[in-house]
Design a protein around this motif. Structure first.
Motif, PDB file in Angstrom:
ATOM      1  N   ALA A 203       0.834  -1.207   0.000  1.00 25.96           N
ATOM      2  CA  ALA A 203       0.000   0.000   0.000  1.00 25.96           C
ATOM      3  C   ALA A 203       0.865   1.252   0.000  1.00 25.96           C
ATOM      4  N   GLY A 204       2.159   1.084   0.034  1.00 24.11           N
ATOM      5  CA  GLY A 204       3.059   2.231  -0.059  1.00 24.11           C
ATOM      6  C   GLY A 204       3.589   2.723   1.280  1.00 24.11           C
ATOM      7  N   MET A 205       3.422   1.875   2.340  1.00 20.99           N
ATOM      8  CA  MET A 205       3.909   2.305   3.653  1.00 20.99           C
ATOM      9  C   MET A 205       5.348   1.856   3.855  1.00 20.99           C
ATOM     10  N   ASN A 206       6.185   2.799   4.274  1.00 19.77           N
ATOM     11  CA  ASN A 206       7.560   2.434   4.612  1.00 19.77           C
ATOM     12  C   ASN A 206       7.665   2.228   6.129  1.00 19.77           C
TER      13      ASN A 206
ATOM     14  N   ASP B 181      -4.393   7.593   1.482  1.00 19.13           N
ATOM     15  CA  ASP B 181      -5.587   8.136   0.846  1.00 19.13           C
ATOM     16  C   ASP B 181      -6.433   7.009   0.240  1.00 19.13           C
ATOM     17  N   GLN B 182      -7.586   7.403  -0.318  1.00 21.18           N
ATOM     18  CA  GLN B 182      -8.536   6.438  -0.872  1.00 21.18           C
ATOM     19  C   GLN B 182      -7.867   5.532  -1.912  1.00 21.18           C
ATOM     20  N   ALA B 183      -7.077   6.163  -2.793  1.00 21.93           N
ATOM     21  CA  ALA B 183      -6.440   5.400  -3.875  1.00 21.93           C
ATOM     22  C   ALA B 183      -5.487   4.342  -3.308  1.00 21.93           C
ATOM     23  N   GLN B 184      -4.759   4.701  -2.264  1.00 23.74           N
ATOM     24  CA  GLN B 184      -3.824   3.740  -1.668  1.00 23.74           C
ATOM     25  C   GLN B 184      -4.570   2.587  -1.003  1.00 23.74           C
ATOM     26  N   MET B 185      -5.694   2.926  -0.364  1.00 20.94           N
ATOM     27  CA  MET B 185      -6.473   1.862   0.283  1.00 20.94           C
ATOM     28  C   MET B 185      -7.052   0.908  -0.758  1.00 20.94           C
ATOM     29  N   GLU B 186      -7.495   1.484  -1.882  1.00 20.52           N
ATOM     30  CA  GLU B 186      -8.035   0.632  -2.943  1.00 20.52           C
ATOM     31  C   GLU B 186      -6.943  -0.267  -3.514  1.00 20.52           C
ATOM     32  N   LYS B 187      -5.756   0.308  -3.639  1.00 20.74           N
ATOM     33  CA  LYS B 187      -4.628  -0.470  -4.144  1.00 20.74           C
ATOM     34  C   LYS B 187      -4.313  -1.620  -3.170  1.00 20.74           C
ATOM     35  N   TRP B 188      -4.395  -1.286  -1.885  1.00 16.22           N
ATOM     36  CA  TRP B 188      -4.134  -2.287  -0.852  1.00 16.22           C
ATOM     37  C   TRP B 188      -5.086  -3.477  -1.003  1.00 16.22           C
ATOM     38  N   HIS B 189      -6.374  -3.179  -1.189  1.00 17.47           N
ATOM     39  CA  HIS B 189      -7.362  -4.255  -1.378  1.00 17.47           C
ATOM     40  C   HIS B 189      -7.049  -5.064  -2.633  1.00 17.47           C
TER      41      HIS B 189
END
Lengths: 177, 61
Positions: free
Chosen positions: A130-133, B20-28
């Motif tokens: 998710a982009g977390m470091n 942000d929303q986009a990162q959370m969606e990417k996470w899913h």
């Protein structure tokens, strides 16, 4: 008047075209006529008859039995039985949905914990994706600890992290603002 | 003191640290692609209803 081609009627009732051809051949559902190009034509009445056939099939009647039922028409009691059968079919759908819902709730209530496959390694991998470091993960722990310390504790234990390591992580989380 | 974190608190936590929303969606999406059954299990753990889980998972495909 509304008319149906064989494909359209099959689609409407969720049956295959070949089933329709078979029903025509055995005389269970004959089209009312043909177009000038020779295509079978069905009416609204056919659709209703086909729906009944489908319900009878689902209830376990053979095609021969269904033909007998349809021919006998409105024998006293038959209409009532058919109505009850329809209601039973609807109840089954409702109960199936309930069963699915209860199973999901039960899984959640019984475990109250994450599936074994969700462990520390997978969780860290997902957070990185998710982009977390490292710094962002540290902030995440700090926020989690500040907002819901018990939830933080429970979640870390659920990931299969040993209690002493959990205590260490939480200490570190409290150490910074 | 309550032990479990509900889905709103969970999302708030990630927003707080800047996801942000986009990162959370990417996470899913990544979760669904790499570990579909774990994704399901995690969403159940959060206490989401089956329809909601189906919706999130199909959106993540």
């Amino acid at each position: 008047m509304n008319t149906y081609s064989i494909s359209k009627l099959a689609r409407t009732c969720g049956l295959s075209r070949s089933t329709m051809l078979y029903y025509d051949r055995i005389g269970l559902l004959r089209p009312s006529g043909r177009t000038s190009a020779g295509y079978r034509l069905y009416t609204e009445e056919h659709r209703q008859r086909l729906e009944r056939i489908r319900h009878f099939r689902e209830a376990g009647l053979t095609l021969a039995e269904i033909r007998a039922v349809l021919v006998s028409g409105g024998k006293p009691g038959a209409k009532l039985l058919e109505k009850r059968m329809q209601e039973t079919a609807e109840s089954i759908v409702g109960l199936k949905n309930q069963q699915r819902m209860l199973a999901a709730m039960l899984r959640h209530a019984a475990s109250g914990k994450l599936p074994a496959s969700v462990d520390k390694k997978l969780w860290v991998e997902m957070l990185r994706a998710a982009g977390m470091n490292q710094a962002a993960m540290h902030r995440w722990h700090s926020e989690f600890e500040r907002r819901a310390s018990e939830g933080h504790n429970e979640f870390l234990l659920s990931l299969g992290i040993p209690a002493d390591e959990v205590a260490r992580i939480r200490r570190l989380s409290r150490g910074t603002s | 003191m309550k032990n479990t974190v509900n889905v709103n608190e969970w999302v708030a936590l990630f927003r707080e640290i800047g996801l942000d929303q986009a990162q959370m969606e990417k996470w899913h999406k990544v979760f669904e692609a790499r570990h579909p059954s774990a994704h399901q299990g995690f969403l159940e753990w959060l206490g989401l209803k089956p329809e909601e889980i189906d919706r999130i998972r199909s959106k993540s495909k």
